[in-house]
Design a protein around this motif. Structure first.
Motif, PDB file in Angstrom:
ATOM      1  N   LYS A 193       4.959  46.149  66.471  1.00  0.00           N
ATOM      2  CA  LYS A 193       6.173  46.421  65.678  1.00  0.00           C
ATOM      3  C   LYS A 193       6.462  45.337  64.640  1.00  0.00           C
ATOM      4  CE  LYS A 193       9.382  44.466  69.040  1.00  0.00           C
ATOM      5  NZ  LYS A 193      10.116  44.737  70.273  1.00  0.00           N
ATOM      6  N   ARG A 239      20.099  44.783  77.378  1.00  0.00           N
ATOM      7  CA  ARG A 239      19.804  45.600  76.212  1.00  0.00           C
ATOM      8  C   ARG A 239      19.606  47.002  76.768  1.00  0.00           C
ATOM      9  NH1 ARG A 239      14.933  44.578  71.913  1.00  0.00           N
ATOM     10  NH2 ARG A 239      13.869  45.879  73.436  1.00  0.00           N
ATOM     11  N   SER A 261       6.312  39.323  76.126  1.00  0.00           N
ATOM     12  CA  SER A 261       5.718  37.970  76.109  1.00  0.00           C
ATOM     13  C   SER A 261       6.483  36.989  77.010  1.00  0.00           C
ATOM     14  CB  SER A 261       5.709  37.402  74.690  1.00  0.00           C
ATOM     15  OG  SER A 261       4.894  38.167  73.840  1.00  0.00           O
ATOM     16  N   ARG A 318       3.766  44.378  77.939  1.00  0.00           N
ATOM     17  CA  ARG A 318       3.737  44.795  76.530  1.00  0.00           C
ATOM     18  C   ARG A 318       3.914  43.533  75.691  1.00  0.00           C
ATOM     19  NH1 ARG A 318       7.675  46.931  79.587  1.00  0.00           N
ATOM     20  NH2 ARG A 318       9.229  45.842  78.333  1.00  0.00           N
ATOM     21  N   GLY A 346       3.625  41.276  72.160  1.00  0.00           N
ATOM     22  CA  GLY A 346       3.505  41.165  70.712  1.00  0.00           C
ATOM     23  C   GLY A 346       3.485  39.709  70.277  1.00  0.00           C
ATOM     24  N   GLU A 347       4.640  39.067  70.425  1.00  0.00           N
ATOM     25  CA  GLU A 347       4.842  37.709  69.913  1.00  0.00           C
ATOM     26  C   GLU A 347       3.749  36.720  70.335  1.00  0.00           C
ATOM     27  OE1 GLU A 347       8.875  36.444  70.292  1.00  0.00           O
ATOM     28  OE2 GLU A 347       8.449  34.394  69.651  1.00  0.00           O
TER      29      GLU A 347
HETATM   30  C1  LIG Z   1       9.510  44.130  71.223  1.00  0.00           C
HETATM   31  C2  LIG Z   1       9.299  44.628  72.585  1.00  0.00           C
HETATM   32  C3  LIG Z   1       8.213  44.159  73.336  1.00  0.00           C
HETATM   33  C4  LIG Z   1       7.294  43.064  72.847  1.00  0.00           C
HETATM   34  O1  LIG Z   1       7.975  41.841  72.853  1.00  0.00           O
HETATM   35  P1  LIG Z   1       7.237  40.468  72.482  1.00  0.00           P
HETATM   36  O2  LIG Z   1       8.249  39.413  72.735  1.00  0.00           O
HETATM   37  O3  LIG Z   1       6.868  40.580  71.039  1.00  0.00           O
HETATM   38  O4  LIG Z   1       6.050  40.348  73.357  1.00  0.00           O
HETATM   39  C5  LIG Z   1       8.013  44.712  74.587  1.00  0.00           C
HETATM   40  N1  LIG Z   1       8.834  45.661  75.070  1.00  0.00           N
HETATM   41  C6  LIG Z   1       9.891  46.124  74.380  1.00  0.00           C
HETATM   42  C7  LIG Z   1      10.743  47.171  74.980  1.00  0.00           C
HETATM   43  C8  LIG Z   1      10.159  45.625  73.117  1.00  0.00           C
HETATM   44  O5  LIG Z   1      11.212  46.087  72.445  1.00  0.00           O
END
Ligand SMILES: *Cc1c(COP(=O)(O)O)cnc(C)c1O
Length: 356
Positions: A36, A131, A200, A219, A221-222
């Motif tokens: 994302k 959240r 992360s 999951r 990303g960062e």
């Molecule tokens: C953005 C997001 C992630 C990834 O988060 P990172 O900190 O980038 O690893 C995983 N799960 C959900 C629901 C997210 O919104």
């Protein structure tokens, strides 16, 4: 070449993914690559897949379309609860979505039936981040309510930590999540394939695990993209923090006097392009201030007009710059050098001076 631009060393993304995939495999956890922050950039997504990510996750349908149009056929999960107005698109473009609202899942079921597809549903549970998430006491009933809907298959349970509140999940948070899974499975007599234990920020927890638990997916990303821990901001051992470089161009340089004469330059870069507080400057360059389209810096040596500055970015700056319409992205594979563990000493994140 155009500026401002973001240069992406895909070899570093590949390395970071491989490294995390290997570490997680020892705890029986698979990695889903979250794209994302890079708006579903297909080359970056491919590097994650090449590095061993089992699939991709996105929060916006427009990004998913971009991935699919580039020919990426792997499983893609929608990790933000689908918008009621986009359910047909979600069912068609995503294999799985993370859900918290019954009405949305009912809508997904209808959309999947219309499309003659089976759409996988993962229930997202509120575990304290405040959240998204179904309240723990409501999960079993929700699972039972949707288990027999046509067109959808209830495949898993997920939790999210450290997004709204920036605290990493503790050992007891994770233990509570595991207890909840057991309770939901025994109350509902259902069995879940995927137990997705966060983002992360859950990586530090995995280091405390010596044997596999029910959590079998994260999951991420960062950590892949910028190589740092989202909660502490520290570099993750063995990962590159400089896969992305923001290149900005000097458009004015003059000696100007506020207190003492100093060489001041303007970069063609501003708040419309990125979060300047997340952009690191070389130690001998200071931020003087920024507006929508200008960033003013003071430098020891005066920089000729046309000079390109190469800047590191944190996750927030990266996310903004990748989404900025005037910033182009250039991806490349290069034989990668050694990991720089001292970038923090060589760069600093600028504070805009309050006085200007
Ligand atoms: C953005 C997001 C992630 C990834 O988060 P990172 O900190 O980038 O690893 C995983 N799960 C959900 C629901 C997210 O919104």
């Amino acid at each position: 070449m155009n500026t401002p631009r973001v240069e992406v060393d895909l070899g570093k993304i590949l390395h970071n993914t491989q490294c995390l995939v290997q570490r997680l495999a020892s705890c029986g956890i698979s990695l889903t690559g979250v794209t994302k922050a890079v708006c579903g950039n297909p080359a970056i997504a491919q590097a994650m897949l090449k590095g061993g990510a089992i699939g991709l996750a996105e929060s916006r349908i427009s990004h998913v379309h971009r991935l699919r149009q580039a020919g990426i056929a792997c499983p893609i999960s929608m990790i933000r609860t689908p918008l009621m107005s986009q359910l047909d698109q979600v069912v068609q473009a995503c294999d799985t979505s993370y859900n918290t609202e019954r009405s949305v899942i009912v809508g997904l079921s209808a959309a999947a039936v219309r499309a003659k597809l089976i759409h996988n549903v993962i229930l997202m549970v509120e575990m304290g981040d405040m959240r998204e998430g179904i309240l723990p006491q409501d999960v079993a009933q929700m699972a039972l309510d949707i288990a027999n809907l046509q067109g959808v298959s209830l495949t898993g349970i997920g939790a999210n930590f450290a997004c709204l509140r920036s605290t990493a999940p503790s050992t007891s948070d994770m233990a509570n999540f595991l207890i909840l899974i057991d309770q939901v499975e025994s109350t509902s007599e259902l069995n879940f394939d995927t137990i997705s234990g966060g983002n992360s920020a859950s990586l530090p927890w995995t280091k405390t695990q010596t044997s596999p638990t029910r959590i079998n997916n994260l999951r991420v990303g960062e950590a892949i993209l910028v190589g740092s821990d989202p909660v502490s901001g520290d570099q993750i051992n063995g990962l590159y923090t400089d896969a992305f470089t923001l290149i900005a161009e000097v458009i004015e340089t003059k000696t100007k006097q506020l207190q003492a004469p100093e060489s001041r330059s303007i970069l063609a870069l501003g708040y419309q392009d990125t979060n300047l507080l997340g952009v690191a400057l070389p130690v001998d360059i200071l931020f003087a201030g920024a507006t929508s389209d200008h960033t003013v810096i003071t430098t020891r040596e005066s920089l000729p007009v046309g000079t390109e500055l190469r800047l590191n970015m944190n996750y927030s700056a990266l996310m903004r710059s990748m989404a900025a319409p005037d910033i182009q992205t250039r991806t490349y594979y290069e034989s990668i050098g050694t990991i720089d563990n001292s970038y923090k000493e060589k760069n600093h994140y600028g504070k805009i001076r309050a006085t200007e």
